[in-house]
Design an enzyme around this catalytic site. Structure first.
Site, short mmCIF file in Angstrom:
data_model
loop_
_atom_site.label_atom_id
_atom_site.label_comp_id
_atom_site.label_asym_id
_atom_site.label_seq_id
_atom_site.Cartn_x
_atom_site.Cartn_y
_atom_site.Cartn_z
N THR A 123 0.74 3.91 5.20
CA THR A 123 0.29 2.54 5.47
C THR A 123 0.82 2.03 6.80
O THR A 123 1.91 2.43 7.24
CB THR A 123 0.78 1.61 4.33
N ASP A 124 0.10 1.09 7.40
CA ASP A 124 0.60 0.47 8.64
C ASP A 124 1.85 -0.37 8.39
O ASP A 124 2.59 -0.70 9.32
CB ASP A 124 -0.49 -0.37 9.32
N GLU A 125 2.12 -0.70 7.11
CA GLU A 125 3.28 -1.54 6.81
C GLU A 125 4.60 -0.85 7.11
O GLU A 125 5.64 -1.52 7.21
CB GLU A 125 3.25 -2.00 5.35
N TYR A 147 8.28 -2.06 -1.02
CA TYR A 147 7.08 -1.19 -0.98
C TYR A 147 7.04 -0.41 0.33
O TYR A 147 6.96 0.82 0.33
CB TYR A 147 5.81 -2.03 -1.15
N LYS A 151 7.42 3.63 1.16
CA LYS A 151 6.38 4.43 1.86
C LYS A 151 6.96 5.07 3.13
O LYS A 151 6.65 6.21 3.46
CB LYS A 151 5.18 3.55 2.22
#
Ligand code: NAD
Ligand code: DAU
Length: 333
Positions: A123-125, A147, A151
């Site tokens: 994810t870009d997060e 989260y 990741k």
């Protein structure tokens, strides 16, 4: 190609299974999914009788089952994860178990069974928030929530397996997906289904946070391309190029449904709320990928899908969702 997809009963995974079966005659897919609150076999009702598709219920942390399921696979694509930021704030444990330890369990099986390709869906997060410009694949990881930290931990393990053992891994990091079959806890399906029922739309903080929206099929096309043509050990960003503030989406959803702004409620901000995400996708574009669905067309199509498929989301919103909603939104529930 014998493909094992994990988390294929979730939002992006089920769209990916459908996408691959629809585009590649020679693909056989085994879908390994635990069926958590977010997993739903209704997402794949239309393909469940396809002879090229098999479902296995199980946990990616179960090493014996993972070994059995992955044996003989040509490739593994790992979608399985706990995915909702707010739930990671109220209870991070499952995120660490599935997103970090589950990924490690898969990597070990891939290494031992010498599976030729492993694609981690990230994810870009993991990059954190950015005020100006855009993250490239070389940007530092600076996750904000349990989260995104889970990741990021998984991404580091994946890359370490490549460096240490030569495991043929790939990573995609996509921006916010939207489209059919998304569990109504994420902003787009939550606000659409709440608005249909004349319920309040809870906007966090000032509503000016920015996300880069990617129609789910465009993400599937990018994942398919990386799976076939990506270079092992490499990371590929997948962004929609549609930076939109939350309030703009909120107003547009209300407009598309013919509802008024009085449904909007400003509520307490998410702790550690990332202000803006933006991705530089030139690496994937160099392989020939382009997002196909403009944001307004995609949002219109998505609103239409939820309007036409209440039998999909109404049962969800009457189950586990209700207690989650009450915990998360208190008096708005
Ligand atoms: P989702 O929450 O809709 O689905 C997750 C799926 O994983 C569910 O089917 C669930 O049953 C399954 N699962 C959870 N724990 C499992 C376990 N231990 N073993 C086996 N299966 C398990 O998720 P999504 O939104 O489709 O996201 C899929 C992947 O894409 C995730 O890895 C997520 O981090 C990543 N991602 C999502 C977005 C987005 O906007 N939704 C954007 C970027 C990246
Ligand atoms: O960027 C990719 C990520 O996008 C994925 O990795 C995650 O799995 C996915 O959940 C998503 O994370 P976000 O936190 O960006 O998505 P969410 O839909 O939860 O929130 C989007 C924005 O909307 C965010 O700024 C918070 C805001 N929001 C969200 C909810 C649920 C609200 O204002 N009100 C809400 O009720």
């Amino acid at each position: 190609m014998r493909l094992v997809v994990t988390g294929g009963a979730g939002f992006i995974g089920s769209n990916f299974v459908r996408y691959m079966l629809g585009r590649h005659d020679d693909v056989e897919i085994v879908n390994l999914d635990k069926l958590t609150y977010a997993g739903n076999l209704e997402n794949l009702r239309d393909v469940e009788d396809d002879p090229r598709y098999t479902f296995v219920r199980g946990d990616i942390c179960d090493a014996a089952l993972v070994g059995e399921t992955l044996r003989g696979a040509d490739a593994v694509v790992n979608f399985a994860a706990e995915t909702h930021v707010d739930r990671s704030i109220s209870g991070p444990q499952d995120f660490i178990s599935t997103d970090v330890l589950g990924t490690h369990t898969l990597l070990e099986a891939v290494r031992q069974l010498e599976i030729p390709r492993y694609l981690q869906i990230s994810t870009d997060e993991v990059y954190g928030s950015i005020d100006e410009g855009a993250f490239t694949e070389e940007s530092d990881l600076d996750p904000s929530s349990p989260y995104s930290a889970s990741k990021a931990g998984a991404d580091l393990l994946v890359l370490a397996y490549h460096r240490t053992f030569g495991t043929p891994v790939l990573i995609t990091r996509s921006s916010n997906n939207y489209g059919p079959y998304q569990y109504p806890e994420k902003i787009v399906p939550l606000f659409i289904t709440n608005a249909i029922d004349d319920r309040h739309l809870p906007v966090y903080g000032d509503g000016l946070n920015v996300r880069d929206w990617l129609y789910v099929e465009d993400n599937c096309a990018g994942i398919d391309l990386v799976l076939r043509e990506g270079v092992p050990g490499e990371v590929y960003n997948i962004g929609g190029g549609n930076e939109v503030q939350n309030l703009t989406i909120t107003h547009r959803i209300l407009e598309l449904l013919g509802k008024g702004d009085e449904l909007i409620r400003y509520v307490a901000d998410r702790p550690g709320h990332d202000r803006r995400y933006a991705l530089d996708c030139s690496k994937l574009r160099a392989l020939g990928w382009r997002p196909d669905v403009p944001f307004d067309a995609g949002l219109t199509r998505t609103v239409q899908w939820y309007v036409e498929n209440p039998e999909w989301w109404r049962p969800i919103k009457s189950g586990e969702w209700r207690s989650y909603y009450a915990r998360q939104y208190g008096e708005l529930a």
